[in-house]
Design a protein around this motif. Structure first.
Motif, mmCIF file in Angstrom:
data_model
loop_
_atom_site.group_PDB
_atom_site.id
_atom_site.type_symbol
_atom_site.label_atom_id
_atom_site.label_comp_id
_atom_site.label_asym_id
_atom_site.label_seq_id
_atom_site.Cartn_x
_atom_site.Cartn_y
_atom_site.Cartn_z
ATOM 1 N N ASN A 1 11.522 1.694 -9.153
ATOM 2 C CA ASN A 1 11.072 0.713 -10.141
ATOM 3 C C ASN A 1 10.107 -0.318 -9.558
ATOM 4 N N GLY A 2 9.966 -0.325 -8.246
ATOM 5 C CA GLY A 2 9.115 -1.314 -7.599
ATOM 6 C C GLY A 2 9.877 -2.519 -7.080
ATOM 7 N N SER A 3 11.207 -2.477 -7.141
ATOM 8 C CA SER A 3 12.023 -3.597 -6.641
ATOM 9 C C SER A 3 12.156 -3.488 -5.125
ATOM 10 N N LEU A 4 11.962 -4.596 -4.452
ATOM 11 C CA LEU A 4 12.005 -4.640 -2.996
ATOM 12 C C LEU A 4 13.384 -4.256 -2.476
ATOM 13 N N ALA B 1 2.155 1.166 -5.800
ATOM 14 C CA ALA B 1 2.313 2.603 -5.563
ATOM 15 C C ALA B 1 3.521 3.155 -6.318
ATOM 16 N N ALA B 2 4.607 2.396 -6.371
ATOM 17 C CA ALA B 2 5.795 2.842 -7.092
ATOM 18 C C ALA B 2 5.550 2.847 -8.599
ATOM 19 N N ARG B 3 4.996 1.788 -9.117
ATOM 20 C CA ARG B 3 4.796 1.681 -10.564
ATOM 21 C C ARG B 3 3.762 2.673 -11.083
ATOM 22 N N MET B 4 2.748 2.970 -10.278
ATOM 23 C CA MET B 4 1.704 3.900 -10.708
ATOM 24 C C MET B 4 1.989 5.342 -10.279
ATOM 25 N N GLY B 5 2.857 5.525 -9.280
ATOM 26 C CA GLY B 5 3.188 6.863 -8.816
ATOM 27 C C GLY B 5 2.093 7.526 -8.004
ATOM 28 N N VAL B 6 1.144 6.730 -7.549
ATOM 29 C CA VAL B 6 0.047 7.220 -6.698
ATOM 30 C C VAL B 6 -0.212 6.178 -5.619
ATOM 31 N N GLY C 1 10.542 5.881 -4.684
ATOM 32 C CA GLY C 1 10.194 4.587 -4.119
ATOM 33 C C GLY C 1 8.775 4.584 -3.613
ATOM 34 N N ALA C 2 8.459 3.584 -2.807
ATOM 35 C CA ALA C 2 7.122 3.480 -2.227
ATOM 36 C C ALA C 2 7.177 2.524 -1.047
#
Length: 137
Positions: A37-40, A64-69, A110-111
């Motif tokens: 989800n982009g949460s640290l 990167a997490a929110r966009m998936g790229v 994640g990212a």
């Protein structure tokens, strides 16, 4: 079932990265890892890394997490499609290269983000960080 990134595996990989980075005597960096989800979930700031790098590294991982790229691919999309960051209505996004998504099979889990060196170096370090985490899954 959603596979997640283990904080303990991220911490181990991060420490290995930091040890390597300290040995090369380059500029200090910040490393961030977020969930799908982009949460640290994990953050490391090397000694003497400028404070401004904190939000940049986290922002790279978040984007990167929110966009998936990767953020490099996101930047290319902005340029190629003549889009602006404002079009995405998310003030946490960044187009600075150095953010890479993490996948298990085709599932986003994640990212990671790295900031502190030249953008090309941030990208290489971030790719290495991501590959090491994904190998630990």
């Amino acid at each position: 079932m959603l596979v997640t990134v283990s904080i303990s595996s991220v911490a181990r990989v991060c420490q290995l990265m930091v040890d390597q980075l300290m040995a090369d005597e380059g500029q200090p960096v910040c490393l961030a890892a977020v969930d799908h989800n982009g949460s640290l979930i994990y953050f490391y700031r090397m000694d003497d890394a400028p404070e401004r790098l904190i939000n940049i590294a986290i922002g790279k991982a978040y984007t990167a997490a929110r966009m998936g790229v990767s953020t490099a691919m996101f930047r290319d999309r902005l340029i190629n499609e003549n889009l602006s960051m404002a079009d995405f209505l998310d003030e946490k996004f960044t187009s600075l290269p150095g953010g890479v998504p993490l996948f298990n099979q085709l599932q986003l889990i994640g990212a990671v983000g790295v900031s502190g060196r030249a953008l090309e170096d941030d990208v290489l370090l971030c790719q290495q960080f991501a590959e090491c985490i994904q190998m630990s899954l």
